[in-house]
Design an enzyme around this catalytic site. Structure first.
Site, PDB file in Angstrom:
ATOM      1  N   GLY A   1       3.407  -4.581   7.008  1.00 27.50           N
ATOM      2  CA  GLY A   1       2.279  -5.878   6.022  1.00 27.50           C
ATOM      3  C   GLY A   1       1.397  -6.256   7.360  1.00 27.50           C
ATOM      4  O   GLY A   1       0.775  -6.222   8.293  1.00 27.50           O
ATOM      5  N   GLY A   2       1.047  -7.865   6.762  1.00 26.86           N
ATOM      6  CA  GLY A   2       0.220  -9.093   7.284  1.00 26.86           C
ATOM      7  C   GLY A   2       0.691  -9.495   8.931  1.00 26.86           C
ATOM      8  O   GLY A   2       1.672  -9.404   8.890  1.00 26.86           O
TER       9      GLY A   2
ATOM     10  N   CYS B   1      -3.101   0.458   7.025  1.00 28.56           N
ATOM     11  CA  CYS B   1      -3.162  -0.336   7.869  1.00 28.56           C
ATOM     12  C   CYS B   1      -3.563   0.956   9.201  1.00 28.56           C
ATOM     13  O   CYS B   1      -4.673  -0.074  10.200  1.00 28.56           O
ATOM     14  CB  CYS B   1      -1.721  -0.311   8.929  1.00 28.56           C
ATOM     15  SG  CYS B   1      -0.656  -1.243   7.426  1.00 28.56           S
TER      16      CYS B   1
ATOM     17  N   GLU C   1       5.454  -3.438  11.874  1.00 32.43           N
ATOM     18  CA  GLU C   1       4.132  -3.022  11.981  1.00 32.43           C
ATOM     19  C   GLU C   1       2.902  -3.591  10.903  1.00 32.43           C
ATOM     20  O   GLU C   1       2.918  -3.820  10.368  1.00 32.43           O
ATOM     21  CB  GLU C   1       4.050  -1.574  11.093  1.00 32.43           C
ATOM     22  CG  GLU C   1       2.640  -0.664  11.914  1.00 32.43           C
ATOM     23  CD  GLU C   1       1.628  -0.981  10.800  1.00 32.43           C
ATOM     24  OE1 GLU C   1       0.462  -1.083  10.540  1.00 32.43           O
ATOM     25  OE2 GLU C   1       1.763   0.602   9.340  1.00 32.43           O
TER      26      GLU C   1
ATOM     27  N   ASN D   1       0.998  -0.964  -0.024  1.00 31.93           N
ATOM     28  CA  ASN D   1       0.216   0.030  -0.230  1.00 31.93           C
ATOM     29  C   ASN D   1       1.038   1.410  -0.244  1.00 31.93           C
ATOM     30  O   ASN D   1       0.712   2.569  -0.726  1.00 31.93           O
ATOM     31  CB  ASN D   1      -0.581   0.204   0.833  1.00 31.93           C
ATOM     32  CG  ASN D   1      -0.359  -0.046   2.531  1.00 31.93           C
ATOM     33  OD1 ASN D   1       0.892  -0.355   2.474  1.00 31.93           O
ATOM     34  ND2 ASN D   1      -1.211   0.013   3.076  1.00 31.93           N
ATOM     35  N   TYR D   2       2.268   1.624   0.354  1.00 32.68           N
ATOM     36  CA  TYR D   2       3.662   2.203   0.134  1.00 32.68           C
ATOM     37  C   TYR D   2       4.639   1.748   0.119  1.00 32.68           C
ATOM     38  O   TYR D   2       5.346   1.347   0.846  1.00 32.68           O
ATOM     39  CB  TYR D   2       3.180   2.805   1.801  1.00 32.68           C
ATOM     40  CG  TYR D   2       2.045   4.105   2.377  1.00 32.68           C
ATOM     41  CD1 TYR D   2       1.664   4.858   1.644  1.00 32.68           C
ATOM     42  CD2 TYR D   2       0.927   3.566   2.973  1.00 32.68           C
ATOM     43  CE1 TYR D   2       1.025   6.132   2.456  1.00 32.68           C
ATOM     44  CE2 TYR D   2       0.342   4.150   3.502  1.00 32.68           C
ATOM     45  CZ  TYR D   2       0.297   5.265   2.696  1.00 32.68           C
ATOM     46  OH  TYR D   2      -1.173   5.800   3.766  1.00 32.68           O
TER      47      TYR D   2
HETATM   48  O1  G3P Z   1      -0.849   1.152   6.188  1.00 34.97           O
HETATM   49  C1  G3P Z   1       0.735   1.911   6.569  1.00 34.97           C
HETATM   50  C2  G3P Z   1       0.798   2.921   7.640  1.00 34.97           C
HETATM   51  O2  G3P Z   1       1.669   2.673   7.881  1.00 34.97           O
HETATM   52  C3  G3P Z   1      -0.130   3.852   7.363  1.00 34.97           C
HETATM   53  O3  G3P Z   1       0.183   5.135   6.290  1.00 34.97           O
HETATM   54  O4  G3P Z   1       0.110   7.655   6.299  1.00 34.97           O
HETATM   55  O5  G3P Z   1      -1.056   5.766   5.785  1.00 34.97           O
HETATM   56  O6  G3P Z   1      -1.014   6.545   8.356  1.00 34.97           O
HETATM   57  P1  G3P Z   1      -0.400   6.436   6.370  1.00 34.97           P
END
Ligand code: G3P
Length: 448
Positions: free
Chosen positions: A204-205, A257, A223, A128-129
């Protein structure tokens, strides 16, 4: 060549060298931050100079909306630059202790303490990032003098490779950062259990839980997702709460997340809040990422099927669907589910998609109880005008961070970021990551 902080291996017939030699070889044993700093700063400009093609990769690989993709790259450049500054601030400090400050000792020992790199950091960011969460590991690792092996997510790998190229363009030698692409199921164990790895930073998951069991005696930073609750009290600014539920729950189609993953609202204001959220939800644009739509296809068919499974379970058990459930391929229209109860899977599981459950509560305690009964503990948020209540709720919520009157979020990227329980190990954020990627070394001078 193998040695301290250096390893080389053969994967499926191909030779991979996971560290550098030559001048930069010294870096894993303490190359000065002053030397690394200018190259790190240059990387910011290289990444931002290349923001358009990198962002385009994100749009194509992970269906991130076009504007958000550019934001991710720009934010990553800024993160790299901040690492360079913070490295200078915190890595030059050492400590000096004398023995006679401890009872029973003469002044015969002088102790010199400094921070040194760990060696090889293995960085595993999620889909996702792919750029930002890679850089949040690469920046601190390099400025602290480590070398780095990056295992990009399968979807997002091309964006990652492009970003790593910017580090090379800035002057970091090839090999100091090695990018190893491949499926986690095929190369994950090889990398995470490799004796040459001195630190693992994973986002990740729940694969992270398996990694933590298999990894050797190396520092871990993890995380692993969350079920971030949004508690809304009677006195809340309901327009503000609704806006944050939309932004927090549906940005990047809920694939964060830190997304709002359950709303716990006091019954007396629930109807009004649901109405306000629905009004804003109706305005979300659904479609392809190239057109900068708010809701874009989720990352895979299996993810879409999982989300659908949660929706079907809630439907069977009597949740109220505020919108008709609609799916075309991996594109799922945003849905708010009202009257969700604890016996529904969606009350506990992380959909990672555009679907938000609303649980109506009759007391603050009920909300806190639901939040703390989760196996996750990443972030949470509370909406109220009563700061005293907000602080008490923050103290009571078992999460790494609580946001008062705003949706959960990791950034700004220098803030500490951590999850409790199954949400993670250790704390991230630039300063914490730099510290985590160093160890303390002491030299004791013994006087005759
Ligand atoms: O899903 C990863 C997490 O670190 C979210 O980051 O910047 O969307 O709060 P953010």
């Amino acid at each position: 060549m193998a040695g301290s902080g250096v390893f080389e291996d053969i994967i499926e017939g191909e030779v991979f060298k996971f560290y550098t030699d030559g001048e930069w070889k010294k870096s894993a044993s303490g190359k000065s931050v002053a030397i690394i700093n200018p190259t790190t700063r240059t990387t910011q400009y290289k990444v931002q100079e290349h923001k358009a093609p990198i962002a385009e990769c994100l749009v194509k690989e992970i269906a991130k909306p076009a504007k958000d993709s550019v934001t991710e790259v720009v934010r990553s450049g800024d993160l790299i630059s901040y690492c360079a500054e913070e490295g200078v601030r915190i890595l030059g400090e050492g400590k000096f202790l004398v023995s006679d400050s401890f009872p029973g000792n003469e002044r015969t020992k002088y102790c010199l303490t400094s921070k040194i790199p760990l060696g090889v950091v293995l960085a595993i960011p999620p889909f996702n990032y792919p750029v930002n969460l890679a850089v949040s590991k690469i920046g601190p690792a390099l400025i602290a003098g480590n070398s780095l092996v990056l295992k990009p997510p399968t979807q997002g790998a091309v964006a990652c490779l492009h970003m790593v190229h910017c580090f090379h363009l800035a002057g970091f030698p090839k090999g100091l950062i090695s990018c190893v692409t491949g499926k986690g199921s095929e190369i994950g164990d090889f990398l995470t259990m490799h004796p040459g790895v001195n630190c693992i930073s994973f986002t990740g998951g729940d694969t992270g839980i398996a990694i933590s069991k298999k990894a050797g005696m190396v520092p871990l930073q993890m995380e692993l997702g969350g079920k971030d609750a949004c508690i809304v009290l009677e006195d809340a600014d309901l327009d503000l709460a609704a806006a944050n539920i939309i932004k927090g729950g549906f940005s990047y189609s809920g694939q964060r997340c830190t997304a709002v993953k359950v709303v716990l609202v006091m019954e007396s204001v629930a109807d009004t809040l649901v109405e306000k959220v629905n009004a804003k939800l109706a305005k979300l644009k659904v479609g392809p990422p190239e057109e900068d739509c708010d809701i874009t296809p989720v990352v895979s068919e299996s993810s879409a099927n999982f989300i659908e499974g949660l929706a079907k379970d809630a439907k069977t058990k009597g949740a109220t669907f505020c919108q008709e459930y609609k799916r075309e391929g991996n594109l799922i229209w945003p849905v708010l589910l009202d009257h969700v109860r604890p016996d529904m899977r969606i009350a506990w599981e992380e959909p990672f998609g555009p679907i938000i459950p609303v649980i109506r509560i009759n007391s603050i305690e009920e909300g806190i109880h639901h939040c703390n009964a989760s196996n996750f503990g990443l972030q949470g948020c509370v909406f109220t005008k009563d700061i005293n209540k907000a602080i008490l709720i923050s103290d009571a919520m078992e999460t790494g961070t609580v946001q008062i009157n705003s949706a959960p979020a990791r950034g700004p990227d220098h803030f500490p970021f951590q999850g409790l329980k199954d949400s993670g190990i250790g704390s991230q954020g630039i300063t914490n990551s730099i510290n985590m990627m160093t160890k303390v070394k002491t030299t004791v001078i013994n006087l005759p």
